[in-house]
Design an enzyme around this catalytic site. Sequence first.
Site, PDB file in Angstrom:
ATOM      1  N   GLU A 150      36.083  80.253 -63.555  1.00 30.16           N
ATOM      2  CA  GLU A 150      34.697  80.756 -63.689  1.00 30.16           C
ATOM      3  C   GLU A 150      34.379  81.670 -62.517  1.00 30.16           C
ATOM      4  O   GLU A 150      33.375  81.507 -61.828  1.00 30.16           O
ATOM      5  CB  GLU A 150      33.721  79.575 -63.715  1.00 30.16           C
ATOM      6  CG  GLU A 150      34.083  78.519 -64.745  1.00 30.16           C
ATOM      7  CD  GLU A 150      33.094  77.344 -64.775  1.00 30.16           C
ATOM      8  OE1 GLU A 150      32.605  76.952 -63.707  1.00 30.16           O
ATOM      9  OE2 GLU A 150      32.802  76.859 -65.884  1.00 30.16           O
ATOM     10  N   CYS A 193      25.246  72.321 -67.079  1.00 27.49           N
ATOM     11  CA  CYS A 193      24.544  72.964 -65.965  1.00 27.49           C
ATOM     12  C   CYS A 193      23.631  74.078 -66.444  1.00 27.49           C
ATOM     13  O   CYS A 193      22.529  74.251 -65.915  1.00 27.49           O
ATOM     14  CB  CYS A 193      25.556  73.516 -64.959  1.00 27.49           C
ATOM     15  SG  CYS A 193      26.850  74.536 -65.687  1.00 27.49           S
TER      16      CYS A 193
END
Lengths: 671, 671
Positions: free
Chosen positions: A325, A416
């Site tokens: 990521e 998240c």
Amino acid sequence: MKKILILLTLLSFIAETNAQNKDYPYKPIPFTEVKLTDEFWSHRLEVNRTATIPLAFKKSEETGRVKNFIQAANHEGKFCTQYPFDDTDIYKTIEGASYSLSLHPDKKLEMYLDSMITIVGNAQEPDGYLYTARTMNSTHAWMGKARWEKEHELSHELYNSGHLFEAAVAHFQATRKRSLLNIAIRNADLLDQVFGEGKLSVAPGHEIVEMGLAKLYRATGNVKYLNLARFFIDARGKRKYAKTSKESDNVWETGEYWQDHKPVIEQTEATGHAVRAVYLYSGMADVAALTDNQAYVNAINKIWENAVGKKTYLTGGIGTAGDGERFGKNYDLPNESAYCETCAAIGSVYWNLRMFSFHGDAKYFDVLERTLYNGLIAGIGLDGLSFYYTNPLEMNMRDGTISGENKRSPWFGCSCCPTNISRLIPSVPGYIYAQKGNSLYLNLFISSSTQFQLDAKNSVSISQQSNYPWDGNIKINVEPLKNASFKVYVRIPGWAKNEPFPSDLYTYSDGKKPEISLKINGQKVDYQLENGYAVLNREWKKKDLIELNLPMEIRKVKANENVKDDIGKIALERGPLVYCAEFSDNSGLTGNLLLPENVNLNAEFRPDLLNGVMTLKGSAKAVIISEDKQSVSTRTQDFLAIPYFARSNRGVGEMKVWFPTKIINIDLRSE
Amino acid sequence: MKKILILLTLLSFIAETNAQNKDYPYKPIPFTEVKLTDEFWSHRLEVNRTATIPLAFKKSEETGRVKNFIQAANHEGKFCTQYPFDDTDIYKTIEGASYSLSLHPDKKLEMYLDSMITIVGNAQEPDGYLYTARTMNSTHAWMGKARWEKEHELSHELYNSGHLFEAAVAHFQATRKRSLLNIAIRNADLLDQVFGEGKLSVAPGHEIVEMGLAKLYRATGNVKYLNLARFFIDARGKRKYAKTSKESDNVWETGEYWQDHKPVIEQTEATGHAVRAVYLYSGMADVAALTDNQAYVNAINKIWENAVGKKTYLTGGIGTAGDGERFGKNYDLPNESAYCETCAAIGSVYWNLRMFSFHGDAKYFDVLERTLYNGLIAGIGLDGLSFYYTNPLEMNMRDGTISGENKRSPWFGCSCCPTNISRLIPSVPGYIYAQKGNSLYLNLFISSSTQFQLDAKNSVSISQQSNYPWDGNIKINVEPLKNASFKVYVRIPGWAKNEPFPSDLYTYSDGKKPEISLKINGQKVDYQLENGYAVLNREWKKKDLIELNLPMEIRKVKANENVKDDIGKIALERGPLVYCAEFSDNSGLTGNLLLPENVNLNAEFRPDLLNGVMTLKGSAKAVIISEDKQSVSTRTQDFLAIPYFARSNRGVGEMKVWFPTKIINIDLRSE
């Protein structure tokens, strides 16, 4: 011993006093002081309040996130969700709900927060430790046997603390209740006892505790939290990794994944896990502002130039690579496989707000606005109930299915993004205005009003009305209590000045310099541009009206030729919005579209479409495969583009931001 | 002490005697016993003798490979080439030159070899150690401070020994001179002193010493070499690596790169560096045959099933991934990025010859022939002076240049492939015939003659004439000295029986079962098929003539649907040859070609083209980009395919083996 304690208290008082004199020179007007009247954003905040926040709490209950706290309180049970940082989903939703309460009082929600905070508080250990997985004596591969043992990797103990602090301060500011703040203080005090010079040292594995501690310092005035934030930042770059960055591209081997490959003041490139990175840079900015640390500022200035010059998507999205990521190499910005995590866009907003607060330059708001209106809100469906974790700039049919994360989800195992967006949306009013001394800054064009205090005896009400982002007419009312001379800085967006981006990463292909009109009380005024702002310096009096007219031409964007994936392509913008073509509006496909460079497009507002959006209409060329799959041909067909943020609200299919203008080569695919 | 020595000598004599009784049941007739008359191969062997071998020696001199030996002899200087295994280029070329001498006496070449062997011998240390980089006291990151210290990684000390042994045995067989053999023996004796039970143990970092030691054992009869080969094989799988194969795909972390992740008898998949892998499996086969080790046989049987069932390209090429020059996952066979190292194809020929020698099954020759006529000789240009290191199945225009290794080179920094092919080409006569007891095997259709010994009083001359691979008419003369009953096994290739491949990895799309005609003395005969061979069991007499007619239809191949990169595509074959389309014959491009499944193609021999090749002609559909790059259309155009082995002899451009039959999807590329 007693003497030493007194001395330490005194020193800490001096430090505190000193520190309190330091802060960002440009101070955003906080969300609590801004009243929103904006069509575009009011709707989003209302959806957030009525749909997103309730969903996030509901999912936190359904998935066991709340149960984790209850079990921790009883020191029993097995950690019943996937990640030790799942605790933070509750903190983040409390934070979002707090902003929301400040703008829209809601007794039921406030009571729900009270009960949730009680549940959180019960899970806190007597010494202040709060991390449900360990407290319930559960095990998790990421958390290590002892407290903090794996903090430098994946335990996320300090990450949980950071989000707790952020939520606690927001809840305190919004409600003036100290319930969550006291929990946060107990936890922060424990951190202060455990970590620091001569005590335990660690580079937090996922940054945010630095920002959180800075907020806690502001809320409490206790300088030890600020010192601890700095300590954590300076702890980076000390661990020995298997390889140097020169030896390996593997960001885990080199420590780049956690921005731990070098001391922060030696870092010059945006690197590693994108959310971690921008949270770190935000924390560095906070600590730099509050302690006057020029070395930090120099580092984040360089990192920002790198990020914005070479590693940011047109949508403001950051994070090239799904594995990790993370930021990619310079100019490595593939469209279909772009990661562009929603949380990274949120972190970029935080960071750019702070960069503005240092430098008072509109370029940071150019990036912030681009991110906010495009890559960030693309992460949430128009219903407020469906989310994207990643936000690529292209979706194509591959092997019979659409590539990547091809539809929105109501929640994720690692959730998240939904809870992060639930706290970002209602915080938007806090980004509109700022003040430095007697100079007032208008940074975003969001209909709203606020008050600036000029001095003890005079204040100014400012309100703005517009139909932004659809329309460039902005009316700004300046209402001083008493006539007074001061400067009003009105941001002139880069895109309106023929500079879509603060670097040469993106430029407009047509080179037109459209006129920007600015009037005061009906009279056209000449103005100085200073750091990207029109500086309006005069004696202001009641009912003064500024009229800004931003040109809303449709613009064609080209990327820097080093961006291999955008060579020979154009993207479309209008105002602050990046556009995309979706399958639904373009005969079912977008991978087959060709937009000649001279394509003629018209803007048309469609109230029926996607809650009302400005569309771009025209004709495109399309490559069509014959029914028997044995031949192709090119036809001219209707073309419609919609704002990128509104993508993927109508089923699963192809989508495209960057359009080829010529066909140089073709890959025939038989699958 | 003396008694023990006597006992040991006795034991070793017994072991030797035992070992000498064991060998492959199916024994290839060695290259020294075969006279080549084949048009296709004679030409290649002549080019190898007159162009490739002289070039390889010249390059070895020019690049400093010879100088390395001279410097080592003087214990001075700095290692002046790139890799410590550069020594082997000289060994490999000596090996190739030796085969060549056996077939075509050449005094000058023989004298050159003598002088080269003297240079090699001078570089050998008194105890037998031979590794120029260390002996000249030079340093190299790969070689470690002490002898063998980095052998398990990259020092290649045993790799150099292995190639030395192979060359020495070939030179001895071809010339009956012991000069290089004695050098090899001194080196092997040192290895025997250093390595073994209770002595040093290592899993050789690049296998080949196992095969080399087995050859040395055959040449000398000294069983200690065979025992040492087995010791090295059994040394694998003992080192602890950072991760298990389940935990990581990184073949270095897991030891898979060097086939060191498990003991060899527990290995079931073809994995890691492809050349290393097939050299290991070949060495295991040799040791298994010579020591009757069934556990090895079980392992390589399983590995072969995996390699041939899931990891081999249509061309016989192996090695999917450039990073690590290694096998990929099952069915991971991308065309454009295929690695298919020339050396890996050569190693696959070695391995499949050995698998046949165990099992007497024609399927191993199906793979060997496919590799030899396609993926292997594609590695050398028709001029014998230009080489490919990698042999992908597709080359496309990308960013204005042709993808991958897009033209042939006369040499490489790591020049393993040119010298390896220089020894493979003249060894081909050794693969044509084999014998088991009184059964004679004809494995390849290469015009040639040889003699089989039936018993002390009778022998059989066999010769074959054909225009293979262009023509399927094979005439085989069987000439026993005296009339005798024995079996002649004539391989019926899988492709002729509608089974192009020994697994379901590739099948013919049309399902036709063409007739195979087999006559003896003009009379059509019925025959039994046994392990892929037509078994001709009769009393043979002088002038007996077998006429085999293999069907030379053009066949369309489909890949197993698990091979993602070949879905919806066909490839073209005729006889043993895989075909490709090249830019030069197809209006400049091949990425735009579509071959409808029912495409009608005709074979046409073109004596003018590429030294004379059978071409496949017809019409294809082609997607054409308009001059203004604004549209595409489909047209029917002339299509011509050439044998894959002849690719890239006419400049740089697109090339394709697998053709889409339908257009399902299109990627427009603007670069």
